[in-house]
Design a protein around this motif. Structure first.
Motif, mmCIF file in Angstrom:
data_model
loop_
_atom_site.group_PDB
_atom_site.id
_atom_site.type_symbol
_atom_site.label_atom_id
_atom_site.label_comp_id
_atom_site.label_asym_id
_atom_site.label_seq_id
_atom_site.Cartn_x
_atom_site.Cartn_y
_atom_site.Cartn_z
ATOM 1 N N ASN A 231 11.906 -18.371 -7.370
ATOM 2 C CA ASN A 231 12.962 -17.597 -7.234
ATOM 3 C C ASN A 231 12.163 -15.765 -6.891
ATOM 4 N N GLN A 232 11.351 -15.340 -6.894
ATOM 5 C CA GLN A 232 11.074 -14.064 -7.020
ATOM 6 C C GLN A 232 10.693 -14.173 -5.684
ATOM 7 N N VAL A 233 10.893 -13.033 -4.702
ATOM 8 C CA VAL A 233 10.629 -12.762 -3.370
ATOM 9 C C VAL A 233 10.319 -11.307 -3.315
ATOM 10 N N PHE A 234 8.802 -10.963 -2.948
ATOM 11 C CA PHE A 234 7.657 -9.712 -2.990
ATOM 12 C C PHE A 234 8.052 -9.560 -1.482
ATOM 13 N N TRP A 235 8.783 -8.405 -0.748
ATOM 14 C CA TRP A 235 8.442 -7.982 0.572
ATOM 15 C C TRP A 235 7.636 -7.335 1.735
ATOM 16 N N THR A 236 7.064 -8.115 2.447
ATOM 17 C CA THR A 236 5.958 -7.541 3.204
ATOM 18 C C THR A 236 6.185 -6.776 4.619
ATOM 19 N N ASN A 237 5.439 -7.369 5.528
ATOM 20 C CA ASN A 237 6.038 -6.446 6.796
ATOM 21 C C ASN A 237 5.634 -7.567 7.668
ATOM 22 N N SER A 238 4.315 -8.398 7.102
ATOM 23 C CA SER A 238 3.824 -9.301 9.175
ATOM 24 C C SER A 238 3.395 -10.475 7.923
ATOM 25 N N GLY A 239 2.876 -11.666 8.802
ATOM 26 C CA GLY A 239 3.009 -13.054 8.424
ATOM 27 C C GLY A 239 1.346 -12.288 6.956
ATOM 28 N N ALA A 240 0.920 -12.170 8.111
ATOM 29 C CA ALA A 240 -0.666 -11.948 7.943
ATOM 30 C C ALA A 240 -0.154 -11.009 5.712
ATOM 31 N N GLU A 241 0.084 -9.455 6.256
ATOM 32 C CA GLU A 241 0.298 -9.127 5.083
ATOM 33 C C GLU A 241 1.000 -10.038 4.003
ATOM 34 N N ALA A 242 1.683 -10.760 4.227
ATOM 35 C CA ALA A 242 2.346 -11.828 2.729
ATOM 36 C C ALA A 242 1.245 -12.674 2.489
ATOM 37 N N ALA B 148 7.304 -16.317 -13.271
ATOM 38 C CA ALA B 148 6.389 -16.273 -13.972
ATOM 39 C C ALA B 148 5.258 -15.711 -13.681
ATOM 40 N N LEU B 149 4.883 -16.831 -11.952
ATOM 41 C CA LEU B 149 3.644 -16.468 -11.413
ATOM 42 C C LEU B 149 3.628 -14.529 -10.996
ATOM 43 N N MET B 150 4.799 -13.744 -10.665
ATOM 44 C CA MET B 150 5.203 -12.811 -10.742
ATOM 45 C C MET B 150 4.587 -11.326 -11.562
ATOM 46 N N ASP B 151 5.240 -12.501 -13.031
ATOM 47 C CA ASP B 151 5.131 -11.357 -13.982
ATOM 48 C C ASP B 151 3.841 -10.957 -13.961
ATOM 49 N N LYS B 152 2.831 -11.794 -13.584
ATOM 50 C CA LYS B 152 1.200 -11.340 -14.057
ATOM 51 C C LYS B 152 1.084 -10.181 -13.135
ATOM 52 N N TRP B 153 1.871 -9.963 -11.932
ATOM 53 C CA TRP B 153 1.139 -8.142 -10.796
ATOM 54 C C TRP B 153 1.915 -7.472 -12.069
ATOM 55 N N VAL C 203 -5.142 -13.075 -9.399
ATOM 56 C CA VAL C 203 -4.563 -11.939 -10.721
ATOM 57 C C VAL C 203 -3.757 -13.097 -11.264
ATOM 58 N N ALA C 204 -3.366 -14.415 -11.061
ATOM 59 C CA ALA C 204 -2.606 -15.148 -11.417
ATOM 60 C C ALA C 204 -3.832 -15.628 -12.461
ATOM 61 N N THR C 205 -4.800 -16.141 -12.326
ATOM 62 C CA THR C 205 -5.537 -17.656 -12.136
ATOM 63 C C THR C 205 -6.860 -16.738 -12.654
ATOM 64 N N GLY C 206 -7.410 -16.048 -11.937
ATOM 65 C CA GLY C 206 -8.683 -14.821 -13.057
ATOM 66 C C GLY C 206 -9.439 -15.681 -12.115
ATOM 67 N N ARG C 207 -9.066 -15.996 -11.244
ATOM 68 C CA ARG C 207 -11.015 -17.312 -10.754
ATOM 69 C C ARG C 207 -10.571 -15.887 -9.055
ATOM 70 N N ASP D 9 7.856 -34.000 -0.280
ATOM 71 C CA ASP D 9 8.524 -33.872 -1.388
ATOM 72 C C ASP D 9 7.548 -33.345 -1.709
ATOM 73 N N VAL D 10 7.123 -32.225 -1.861
ATOM 74 C CA VAL D 10 5.849 -31.109 -2.197
ATOM 75 C C VAL D 10 6.867 -29.795 -2.572
ATOM 76 N N VAL D 11 5.798 -28.947 -3.415
ATOM 77 C CA VAL D 11 6.248 -27.726 -3.823
ATOM 78 C C VAL D 11 5.350 -27.173 -4.217
ATOM 79 N N PRO D 12 5.254 -26.320 -3.342
ATOM 80 C CA PRO D 12 4.748 -24.910 -3.424
ATOM 81 C C PRO D 12 4.313 -24.524 -4.427
ATOM 82 N N ASP D 13 2.906 -23.200 -5.077
ATOM 83 C CA ASP D 13 3.509 -22.356 -6.155
ATOM 84 C C ASP D 13 3.997 -21.062 -5.386
#
Ligand SMILES: Cc1ncc(COP(=O)(O)O)c(C=O)c1O
Length: 430
Positions: free
Chosen positions: A103-114, A291-296, A124-128, A265-269
């Motif tokens: 539900n949130q979109v961080f815009w970038t410029n290329s596939g690699a950058e995404a 909720a994940l994006m907010d960790k940034w 960042v979100a997992t600390g792993r 029938d799967v949903v990515p994070d």
């Protein structure tokens, strides 16, 4: 047809380095729908879509109008300094097509950058620290994306050291599975290989993300089974690992649904989007849950051009065209006709060992009589198709397959014309 533009004919090799390998000698003037015209006025059917980018066709009038209108208003309204409507409108339209947790979109410029952004977010979100990727995958050419890429060694070779803590498991390449049991159990073998990483290579609680192309592209157009994809999702859930799906090539209607993950029938994070999202403008995105994006934290990631006003205006028009012209539906319908036609050609010419794909993300793999990869046949077929003014590109580690990825606006008549060309080209290679 538009007027050909008068231009000085410069030689690409004088100015552009040879690292930009070229599939064709064409110097192009303009494009419309599935066709491009070279500077001599010759028309070619583009069954590459510029590597699966122009899903709405070349220069769709609504996309062109959106770009022209936005360019006259403001071109660069830097996202950290100025918010603007196209950036938000495009994010709204994108997230209306996805599962609610994207539900949130961080815009970038290329596939690699995404993909870079997706990996950074997962860390960042997992600390792993670690990432698991798949053999044969292609995710880009920056240092982090090279590390998760293994479609061809030339993409990553001679660039070491790459980023550490990347582990690779085999992706289901069902046509060439080393598994000797029942073919319908091969996906279980691939999953077991993935799970074995946790016994041999890395602790699951060190893993931030499992990164997979939903349908593997550059490495050979492999379609995994639904069961395998669901087991990967479940494995992530079991260990608190985030699932990143790379929909850079397989997304935006290409496989007959807006997003390829819908087939499984799967949903990515986290989802990475690029290529078709803005019909050829350099736009890409990391898409995830708030909720994940907010960790940034603000400023923990960024870029000068992300969310460019002209690019995201093109994305808005692209989403509207996708919806209004039901391009995913057309991809599904045309894909069926294409696959059925290719299977008929395969029945007559065993040099085609495999026909596979989803929607209009389709490939044929070429084999020698002993079943080994046959890149020579691939070369002949592509050259013969080119003689008949049809553009095609390869995929696979050994260039053993040809991908057939026309714009999603392709008609049945155009598919049937293509099949006639392809039959003659395959006959020449057989
Ligand atoms: C699945 C996938 N991911 C990432 C990329 C990298 O995209 P880009 O070339 O825009 O950096 C590609 C490019 O082909 C791709 O197919």
């Amino acid at each position: 047809m538009a007027q050909l533009v008068e231009q000085e004919l410069l030689n690409p090799s004088d100015y552009i380095p040879r690292v930009v390998g070229r599939y064709s000698p064409l110097l192009i003037d303009h494009g419309k729908g599935i066709y491009v015209w070279d500077v001599n006025g010759e028309r070619y059917a583009d069954f590459t879509s510029g590597i699966a980018v122009v899903n709405t066709g070349h220069c769709h009038p609504r996309v062109v109008a959106a770009i022209q209108e936005q360019a006259a208003r403001i071109i660069h309204a830097q996202a950290n300094i100025l918010a603007h409507s196209p950036m938000m409108q495009a994010a709204k339209l994108l997230t209306e097509t996805t599962t609610p947790n994207l539900n949130q979109v961080f815009w970038t410029n290329s596939g690699a950058e995404a993909i870079e952004g997706a990996i950074k977010l997962a860390k960042v979100a997992t600390g792993r620290p670690a990432v698991i990727a798949f053999k044969g995958a292609f995710h880009g050419r920056t240092h982090a994306t090279m590390a998760v890429t293994s479609s061809r060694v030339k993409v990553r070779g001679h660039y070491e050291p790459l980023i550490p803590s990347v582990y690779h498991a085999p992706y289901p390449y069902l046509f060439r599975s080393p598994y000797k049991g029942a073919p319908e159990d091969a996906d279980l073998f691939y999953f077991a290989e993935l799970e074995a990483l946790f016994d041999q290579m890395v602790m699951p609680d060190d893993v931030a993300a499992i990164l997979a192309e939903t349908v593997l592209g550059e490495g050979g157009y492999m379609v995994p089974t639904k069961r395998w994809m669901q087991m990967v999702r479940e494995l992530c859930d079991r260990h608190g690992i985030l699932l990143i799906l790379d929909e850079v090539q397989s997304g935006m209607g290409r496989t007959g649904t807006m997003w390829a993950y819908e087939h499984f029938d799967v949903v990515p994070d986290i989802m990475a989007v690029a290529k078709g999202v803005a019909s050829g403008m350099p736009v890409s995105a990391v898409v995830s849950d708030r909720a994940l994006m907010d960790k940034w934290a603000p400023g923990a990631h960024g870029g000068t051009y992300g969310g460019n006003a002209v690019g995201t205006a093109a994305a808005v028009a692209t989403f509207e065209v996708m919806r209004d012209e039901d391009l995913p539906g057309n991809a599904a319908r045309m894909g069926e006709i294409l696959m059925a036609g290719l299977r008929e050609i395969q029945a007559d010419y065993p040099v085609i060992g495999d026909v596979r794909g989803l929607g209009l993300m389709v490939a044929t793999e070429f084999v020698h009589p002993d079943g080994s990869p046959n890149p020579e046949a691939v070369k002949t077929v592509i050259a013969k198709a080119f003689e008949e003014k049809t553009l095609l590109i390869t995929c696979g580690t050994y260039d053993q397959a040809i991908r057939i990825v026309p714009p999603l606006v392709v008609t049945e008549e155009q598919i049937r014309e293509f099949l006639d060309v392809y039959r003659r080209a395959v006959a020449a290679a057989a």
